[in-house]
Design an enzyme around this catalytic site. Structure first.
Site, PDB file in Angstrom:
ATOM      1  N   CYS A  28      18.398 -21.217  -8.572  1.00  0.00           N
ATOM      2  CA  CYS A  28      16.808 -20.249  -8.349  1.00  0.00           C
ATOM      3  C   CYS A  28      16.424 -18.606  -9.285  1.00  0.00           C
ATOM      4  O   CYS A  28      15.725 -18.833  -9.398  1.00  0.00           O
ATOM      5  CB  CYS A  28      16.907 -19.948  -6.639  1.00  0.00           C
ATOM      6  SG  CYS A  28      16.353 -22.549  -6.360  1.00  0.00           S
TER       7      CYS A  28
ATOM      8  N   HIS B 239      14.008 -26.667  -5.292  1.00  0.00           N
ATOM      9  CA  HIS B 239      14.596 -25.509  -3.485  1.00  0.00           C
ATOM     10  C   HIS B 239      12.935 -25.072  -3.621  1.00  0.00           C
ATOM     11  O   HIS B 239      12.414 -24.703  -3.814  1.00  0.00           O
ATOM     12  CB  HIS B 239      15.585 -24.902  -4.732  1.00  0.00           C
ATOM     13  CG  HIS B 239      16.880 -25.703  -4.516  1.00  0.00           C
ATOM     14  ND1 HIS B 239      18.510 -25.254  -5.254  1.00  0.00           N
ATOM     15  CD2 HIS B 239      17.272 -27.177  -4.909  1.00  0.00           C
ATOM     16  CE1 HIS B 239      19.235 -25.919  -5.450  1.00  0.00           C
ATOM     17  NE2 HIS B 239      18.430 -27.069  -4.771  1.00  0.00           N
TER      18      HIS B 239
ATOM     19  N   CYS C 243      20.021 -20.003  -5.213  1.00  0.00           N
ATOM     20  CA  CYS C 243      21.895 -20.084  -6.342  1.00  0.00           C
ATOM     21  C   CYS C 243      21.534 -20.254  -7.498  1.00  0.00           C
ATOM     22  O   CYS C 243      20.527 -19.466  -8.004  1.00  0.00           O
ATOM     23  CB  CYS C 243      21.878 -21.872  -6.424  1.00  0.00           C
ATOM     24  SG  CYS C 243      19.758 -22.776  -6.707  1.00  0.00           S
TER      25      CYS C 243
ATOM     26  N   GLU D 111      12.724 -21.785  -3.429  1.00  0.00           N
ATOM     27  CA  GLU D 111      11.983 -20.981  -4.661  1.00  0.00           C
ATOM     28  C   GLU D 111      11.869 -21.512  -5.219  1.00  0.00           C
ATOM     29  O   GLU D 111      10.479 -20.681  -5.771  1.00  0.00           O
ATOM     30  CB  GLU D 111      13.505 -19.849  -4.823  1.00  0.00           C
ATOM     31  CG  GLU D 111      14.098 -19.741  -3.693  1.00  0.00           C
ATOM     32  CD  GLU D 111      15.883 -20.292  -3.625  1.00  0.00           C
ATOM     33  OE1 GLU D 111      16.667 -19.516  -2.753  1.00  0.00           O
ATOM     34  OE2 GLU D 111      15.057 -21.348  -3.291  1.00  0.00           O
TER      35      GLU D 111
END
Length: 232
Positions: free
Chosen positions: A171, A138, A168, A140
């Site tokens: 993260c 992801h 999410c 992040e």
């Protein structure tokens, strides 16, 4: 000001406290937190003096148990960091949006993130889970790993993470574990967001690190790219 010692009057005069701090609910706590940003060595005696002022008490009237309760209440506050300017906030979110567009070029869900320390970008990342066949990739996480390499440190002390979309659960956990001080996100993620939408990870005061959360900064602007992606 009645009941406030001269040393504290001077500090209050130079601080940017809310005009109504004396009448706000627990205003003395927030005033003390703001003063601690400017004067890190400020002792708890200042907190006791601020409380006495709002309660119209003499400073010497506070009991030991009252003082301990005030200290505990201060420690339970959400983290306080120097105020972000609107200009800096928009500038760095624009940089995160550029990262999101890189994800879009790869037909990845367009989310981008950057990490800033002392007004310098030290980490960048964008979503590339399909490209790398890695569900952990992801935006992040990519930005955190990039910043860790830059600093040669697994802890990102004094760093801010800017991301286009609300993080999410995965993260959010990485943000806490890497000790990022502040998270700024552009738009909410109603289905998976872990800041406010589905979960409130950062509201848990029992964790050993607390991260300040700012967002959504501009729901319409920063959700546009991802909405257009899923319409196709």
């Amino acid at each position: 000001m009645k009941n406030i010692p001269f040393y504290l009057e001077q500090k209050i005069a130079t601080a940017n406290l809310a005009p109504n701090w004396q009448t706000q609910d627990q205003g003395y706590l927030h005033a003390f937190a703001e003063l601690k940003l400017l004067y890190p060595s400020l002792a708890y005696q200042a907190l006791f003096d601020l409380y006495a002022r709002t309660q119209q008490l003499e400073q010497t009237a506070l009991t030991t148990s009252q003082k301990q309760a005030l200290i505990c209440a201060y420690k339970d506050l959400a983290p306080h960091y120097p105020t972000l300017s609107k200009q800096d906030c928009n500038l760095y979110l624009e940089q995160a949006l550029q990262q999101a567009n890189l994800a879009l070029e790869l037909n990845e869900i367009p989310i981008g993130a950057i990490i800033v320390q002392n007004k310098q970008i030290i980490g960048r990342g964008y979503n590339r889970t399909k490209t790398e066949n890695n569900i952990l990739a992801h935006a992040e996480i990519m930005a955190i790993q990039d910043a860790q390499k830059t600093l040669n440190n697994h802890r990102l002390i004094g760093c801010d993470l800017y991301v286009t979309i609300e993080p999410c659960l995965m993260c959010s956990g990485a943000i806490l574990n890497s000790r990022i001080q502040r998270l700024i996100y552009g738009a909410t993620e109603p289905k998976t967001g872990a800041c406010h939408s589905q979960y409130q990870v950062f509201a848990n005061k029992k964790t050993n690190h607390h991260c300040q959360v700012i967002g959504p900064v501009d729901q319409l602007k920063y959700s546009q790219l991802i909405h257009e992606f899923f319409r196709k």
